[in-house]
Enzyme design. Structure first.
Site, PDB file in Angstrom:
ATOM      1  N   LYS A 160      60.877 -12.352  15.543  1.00 50.79           N
ATOM      2  CA  LYS A 160      61.729 -12.519  16.724  1.00 50.79           C
ATOM      3  C   LYS A 160      62.626 -11.298  16.940  1.00 50.79           C
ATOM      4  O   LYS A 160      62.716 -10.784  18.037  1.00 50.79           O
ATOM      5  CB  LYS A 160      62.624 -13.750  16.582  1.00 50.79           C
ATOM      6  CG  LYS A 160      61.983 -14.940  15.938  1.00 50.79           C
ATOM      7  CD  LYS A 160      60.981 -15.612  16.828  1.00 50.79           C
ATOM      8  CE  LYS A 160      60.357 -16.753  16.052  1.00 50.79           C
ATOM      9  NZ  LYS A 160      59.382 -17.493  16.756  1.00 50.79           N
TER      10      LYS A 160
ATOM     11  N   TRP B 128      62.316 -27.020  11.362  1.00 50.47           N
ATOM     12  CA  TRP B 128      61.167 -26.352  12.013  1.00 50.47           C
ATOM     13  C   TRP B 128      59.875 -27.083  11.619  1.00 50.47           C
ATOM     14  O   TRP B 128      59.669 -27.404  10.443  1.00 50.47           O
ATOM     15  CB  TRP B 128      61.121 -24.892  11.543  1.00 50.47           C
ATOM     16  CG  TRP B 128      59.941 -24.109  12.051  1.00 50.47           C
ATOM     17  CD1 TRP B 128      59.464 -24.074  13.326  1.00 50.47           C
ATOM     18  CD2 TRP B 128      59.099 -23.242  11.281  1.00 50.47           C
ATOM     19  NE1 TRP B 128      58.381 -23.230  13.401  1.00 50.47           N
ATOM     20  CE2 TRP B 128      58.137 -22.717  12.163  1.00 50.47           C
ATOM     21  CE3 TRP B 128      59.070 -22.858   9.935  1.00 50.47           C
ATOM     22  CZ2 TRP B 128      57.144 -21.824  11.744  1.00 50.47           C
ATOM     23  CZ3 TRP B 128      58.090 -21.961   9.528  1.00 50.47           C
ATOM     24  CH2 TRP B 128      57.145 -21.451  10.425  1.00 50.47           C
TER      25      TRP B 128
ATOM     26  N   ASP C  56      66.199 -19.574   4.919  1.00 50.20           N
ATOM     27  CA  ASP C  56      65.186 -19.167   5.888  1.00 50.20           C
ATOM     28  C   ASP C  56      65.879 -18.321   6.959  1.00 50.20           C
ATOM     29  O   ASP C  56      66.701 -18.831   7.732  1.00 50.20           O
ATOM     30  CB  ASP C  56      64.533 -20.421   6.515  1.00 50.20           C
ATOM     31  CG  ASP C  56      63.384 -20.047   7.443  1.00 50.20           C
ATOM     32  OD1 ASP C  56      63.165 -18.855   7.683  1.00 50.20           O
ATOM     33  OD2 ASP C  56      62.710 -20.976   7.943  1.00 50.20           O
TER      34      ASP C  56
HETATM   35  C1  LMR Z   1      58.617 -21.514  16.779  1.00 53.61           C
HETATM   36  O1  LMR Z   1      59.221 -22.376  16.150  1.00 53.61           O
HETATM   37  O2  LMR Z   1      58.288 -21.623  17.962  1.00 53.61           O
HETATM   38  C2  LMR Z   1      58.280 -20.219  16.096  1.00 53.61           C
HETATM   39  O3  LMR Z   1      58.881 -20.152  14.856  1.00 53.61           O
HETATM   40  C3  LMR Z   1      56.855 -19.916  16.074  1.00 53.61           C
HETATM   41  C4  LMR Z   1      56.064 -20.795  15.148  1.00 53.61           C
HETATM   42  O4  LMR Z   1      55.246 -20.239  14.425  1.00 53.61           O
HETATM   43  O5  LMR Z   1      56.248 -22.012  15.127  1.00 53.61           O
END
Ligand code: LMR
Length: 444
Positions: free
Chosen positions: A291, A174, A255
């Site tokens: 989410k 991420w 996570d």
């Molecule tokens: C995403 O990856 O789109 C979500 O987790 C929102 C974010 O804050 O990045």
């Protein structure tokens, strides 16, 4: 009239350039702007460059600035209803109605959040009958969603493991993991994860990297619905990961941002945490309710640190609170109340589980529709990975220039690594999306 000193960096007194503080005294009325007109000070911020846009949330900024009626935002991961509108879970509506009936106040909560919320959050992640819960071995604090949990967790690691330099992340991971890590003065290290050719996990390479990491490393593992790849380890692989981490005495940081989005079942999705605990790990868990409760803007989450006994848990919690207090004092209360109302009531909890299943099923349906529409649009590329991947995101394999073309030519926005938020697609827009993708990829 009062005398004031100019405190800015002043061109007037430093004709050769910048950088000298002007100490000239001037007079002004208290009501007027304190800068004398012929003595205009250059702002101390004049050398601050404009920063880059966030790779994920910046997509929303571009989307909002686009006035095209057919624009589409597949950037940030947010669930939408079948017409593409934002979705408030029915159980959340019901919880809010109940809260409305109660005479609630707006007092501060505790630094680490309300105990009831923390207990319910821990049970959801670890399972109600987890020995760690029954023995009060978990230090839990409410946080500003998953990001806040990761950040407080990283600060805590940095404070109490002084020799720690790295957190190990999957490749890719991420987008916000790395800045969070750097923000806590830790460096990100990578372990291999995603095999884009076979749309699978590079199992041997991943295990090798975890094994090669120095003993007692911190390993970040996404529990379910991996962001951005949509590919999770099988249970067999989780067992091997647990084994390597145990042998190498690695500290696991889970996570948990998408509990329920992988399989539609919140217990199934938390299985890796529960298995690791059974194997004797004492992990950290960052938990987001953005989410799976649709509480994105409420910023509600939790950080759990599993410890060896209740005394340790108490000490750890007190240290987490010391980290939180100077940062934001205490967390917001409304989102946490909604979550507690739902998880603390068997009827509402059941309703929530159905709501989560509904969202997970809808996402699967859209994946299938997306693939069939791509074929219909004449694309000859193999898109079968779209239905192989799970959770909110599809790692489409679209190249950066193809993503740029989609935005510029067709007003379709996604992150430039080709990640698309599947629930951003609706049955009304999937045809347009598929046609546009077929065009930017030249039907190949
Ligand atoms: C995403 O990856 O789109 C979500 O987790 C929102 C974010 O804050 O990045």
């Amino acid at each position: 009239m009062i005398a004031r000193k100019c405190l800015g960096l002043c061109r007037h007194s430093a004709p050769s350039g910048r950088g000298k503080l002007c100490a000239r005294t001037y007079s002004t009325s208290a009501k007027r702007h304190p800068v004398h007109p012929e003595h205009l000070c250059e702002s101390v911020w004049s050398r601050v460059p404009k920063g880059p846009m966030d790779p994920i949330l910046g997509v929303t900024v571009k989307f909002l600035a686009d006035s095209a009626p057919n624009k589409l935002n597949l950037g940030v991961g947010t669930y939408r209803d079948e017409n593409g509108h934002s979705y408030v879970l029915p159980c959340v509506r019901e919880a809010e109605a109940r809260l409305h009936q109660q005479d609630i106040d707006h007092e501060y909560t505790c630094i680490g959040g309300a105990e009831r919320f923390n207990n319910l959050a821990a049970s959801l992640a670890f399972g109600e009958t987890s020995p760690l819960i029954l023995n009060r071995q978990i230090a839990t604090v409410q946080t500003l969603s998953g990001t806040g949990a990761l950040h407080i967790g990283a600060d805590f690691l940095k404070s109490w493991l002084p020799n720690l330099r790295y957190i190990h992340y999957s490749t890719p991971t991420w987008g916000n993991h790395i800045p969070i890590c750097l923000g806590s003065q830790l460096e990100p290290k990578r372990y291999r994860y995603y095999d884009s050719v076979n749309i699978a996990i590079e199992e041997d390479n991943m295990l090798e990297d975890l094994n090669d990491a120095p003993s007692s490393s911190v390993i970040m593992l996404q529990v379910s619905a991996h962001n951005p790849t949509g590919i999770d380890p099988s249970r067999e692989l989780w067992k091997k990961i647990s084994e390597v981490c145990k042998t190498k005495k690695h500290l696991v940081f889970f996570d948990l941002a998408y509990q329920g989005f992988a399989t539609g079942n919140t217990d199934n999705d938390a299985w890796p945490i529960r298995y690791f605990v059974e194997q004797g790990h004492l992990p950290l868990v960052s938990q987001s309710f953005a989410k799976n409760f649709g509480l994105y803007g409420q910023r509600v989450g939790a950080l759990h640190v599993a410890t060896a006994n209740p005394t340790e848990a108490e000490s750890v919690k007190s240290q987490l609170e010391l980290i939180i207090r100077p940062q934001y004092s205490s967390p917001p209360i409304h989102g946490a109340r909604i979550v507690s109302t739902i998880l603390g009531d068997p009827v509402l909890k059941n309703m929530w589980k159905k709501d989560v299943r509904h969202m997970a099923d809808q996402i699967k349906n859209i994946r299938q529709l997306f693939v069939s529409q791509l074929k219909q649009a004449g694309s000859t590329r193999d898109w079968s990975h779209i239905t192989k991947q799970i959770g909110m995101f599809c790692y489409t394999g679209l190249k950066e220039e193809e993503c740029r073309d989609l935005a510029e030519l067709y007003h379709i926005y996604m992150t430039l690594d080709g990640r698309a938020s599947i629930p951003g697609i609706s049955k009304n827009t999937v045809g347009y999306l598929a046609d546009s993708i077929a065009k930017v990829t030249h039907y190949q």
